[in-house]
Write a protein that holds these residues in place. Sequence first.
Motif, PDB file in Angstrom:
ATOM      1  N   GLN A  26       2.454   1.907  -3.548  1.00 13.30           N
ATOM      2  CA  GLN A  26       1.670   2.164  -4.351  1.00 13.30           C
ATOM      3  C   GLN A  26       1.217   3.955  -4.333  1.00 13.30           C
ATOM      4  O   GLN A  26       0.836   4.595  -4.998  1.00 13.30           O
ATOM      5  N   SER A  27       0.876   4.203  -2.978  1.00 14.77           N
ATOM      6  CA  SER A  27       0.664   5.504  -2.457  1.00 14.77           C
ATOM      7  C   SER A  27       1.636   6.433  -2.856  1.00 14.77           C
ATOM      8  O   SER A  27       1.253   7.668  -3.108  1.00 14.77           O
ATOM      9  N   LYS A  28       2.819   6.093  -3.207  1.00 18.08           N
ATOM     10  CA  LYS A  28       3.804   6.878  -3.781  1.00 18.08           C
ATOM     11  C   LYS A  28       3.692   7.405  -5.019  1.00 18.08           C
ATOM     12  O   LYS A  28       3.954   8.590  -5.650  1.00 18.08           O
ATOM     13  N   ARG A  29       2.927   6.662  -5.918  1.00 12.78           N
ATOM     14  CA  ARG A  29       2.512   6.790  -7.090  1.00 12.78           C
ATOM     15  C   ARG A  29       1.094   7.638  -7.451  1.00 12.78           C
ATOM     16  O   ARG A  29       0.848   8.171  -8.614  1.00 12.78           O
ATOM     17  N   GLN A  30       0.189   7.302  -6.487  1.00 11.22           N
ATOM     18  CA  GLN A  30      -0.984   7.871  -6.874  1.00 11.22           C
ATOM     19  C   GLN A  30      -1.977   7.864  -5.558  1.00 11.22           C
ATOM     20  O   GLN A  30      -1.395   6.986  -4.614  1.00 11.22           O
ATOM     21  N   PRO A  31      -2.847   8.811  -5.558  1.00 11.09           N
ATOM     22  CA  PRO A  31      -3.694   8.800  -4.154  1.00 11.09           C
ATOM     23  C   PRO A  31      -4.503   7.633  -4.067  1.00 11.09           C
ATOM     24  O   PRO A  31      -5.183   7.145  -4.921  1.00 11.09           O
ATOM     25  N   LEU A  32      -4.448   7.176  -2.698  1.00 11.23           N
ATOM     26  CA  LEU A  32      -5.349   5.987  -2.654  1.00 11.23           C
ATOM     27  C   LEU A  32      -6.163   6.313  -1.448  1.00 11.23           C
ATOM     28  O   LEU A  32      -5.972   7.155  -0.570  1.00 11.23           O
TER      29      LEU A  32
ATOM     30  N   TYR B 254       0.954  -1.146  -0.029  1.00  8.96           N
ATOM     31  CA  TYR B 254      -0.040  -0.061   0.012  1.00  8.96           C
ATOM     32  C   TYR B 254       0.777   1.315   0.060  1.00  8.96           C
ATOM     33  O   TYR B 254       0.708   2.088  -0.678  1.00  8.96           O
TER      34      TYR B 254
END
Length: 329
Positions: free
Chosen positions: A109-115, A106
């Motif tokens: 992935q949060s570094k690449r896109q808002p979640l 998580y």
Amino acid sequence: MKRFVLGLFTLTLAVACQKPTTTEAKTAAGGDSGAPVAKWTGGSISAAELDAQMFDQRKQALDQMLVRKLVEQKAKAENLTPEALWKREVTDKVKKPTDADMKQFYDEQSKRQPLPPFEQVKEQIAQYMERPALQAAQTAYVDQLKKELKVEVNLKPPRVEVAAEGPSKGPASAPVTIVEFSDFECPYCSKAEDTVKQVMKAYDGKIRLVYRDFPLPFHPHAEKAAEAAQCAADQGKYWEMHEKLFANQQKLEAPALKGYAKDLGLDQAKFDKCLDGGDKAKVVEANKAAGSKVGVTGTPAFFINGYQLTGAQPFEEFKNLIDQELAKR
């Protein structure tokens, strides 16, 4: 029951690099199926392409029905529900990701896109991370059932005439000819290489393998890589270059291709002139056109005595068709 059957095939369909295309082919009966059944300015759909798609749909339906019936029969013999059997043999054997593993995923992935907050997507992350292991467990159990219950599948794809022209391995008189349309930049084509070698070894002397280029437009270096292999063929090193290209799929730019020629001890000036001048572009284009005519829509695509097998399929899929062809001799 429907849920686990559909889940199995949803996970196993991606075995080829795909590109929609038009087709033209002749059936084994000699009828011309190249005539378009639909056409428009700039394109068409042939009877061969329609037949191939209809076969794919029938094959998928057969696979799903076969799994369902095998599991139902096995479950009945053990006095279990199909769902309980599937859970025991497949689902329960998949290791669940830990909270720490999921949180790490998580955070990455949060570094690449808002979640959304972690707790809201935790279940979806778990399903995603379990998917490869679930696919492996499903495939292993279905293969086990097929062997145990001695499954035989006789559904064959439409048979077409395919020109066996190009670099080849195996005797010209072999009873089975495999024509492979492939792309040096396609990961599924690379994956299929080991299976092809296994097939050639298992049927030594009985198989002739013919390789034809089918570079896909979304692989920017595939066409030039195909030309490089054809240039190497002029100096008797086609298969050596073939191996080099698949071993270095991430490095297929022109300078790298020239470096592989040097590694193989080719006449560098002749190779560079051939590659830079596009001397083999027409050969590659002719291969692509031949593939389109027989219904190739993705790579790798194999034609076993004219019967199409698409994708990086397991050895058993090749064996099934080859054994049927050899039995006719």
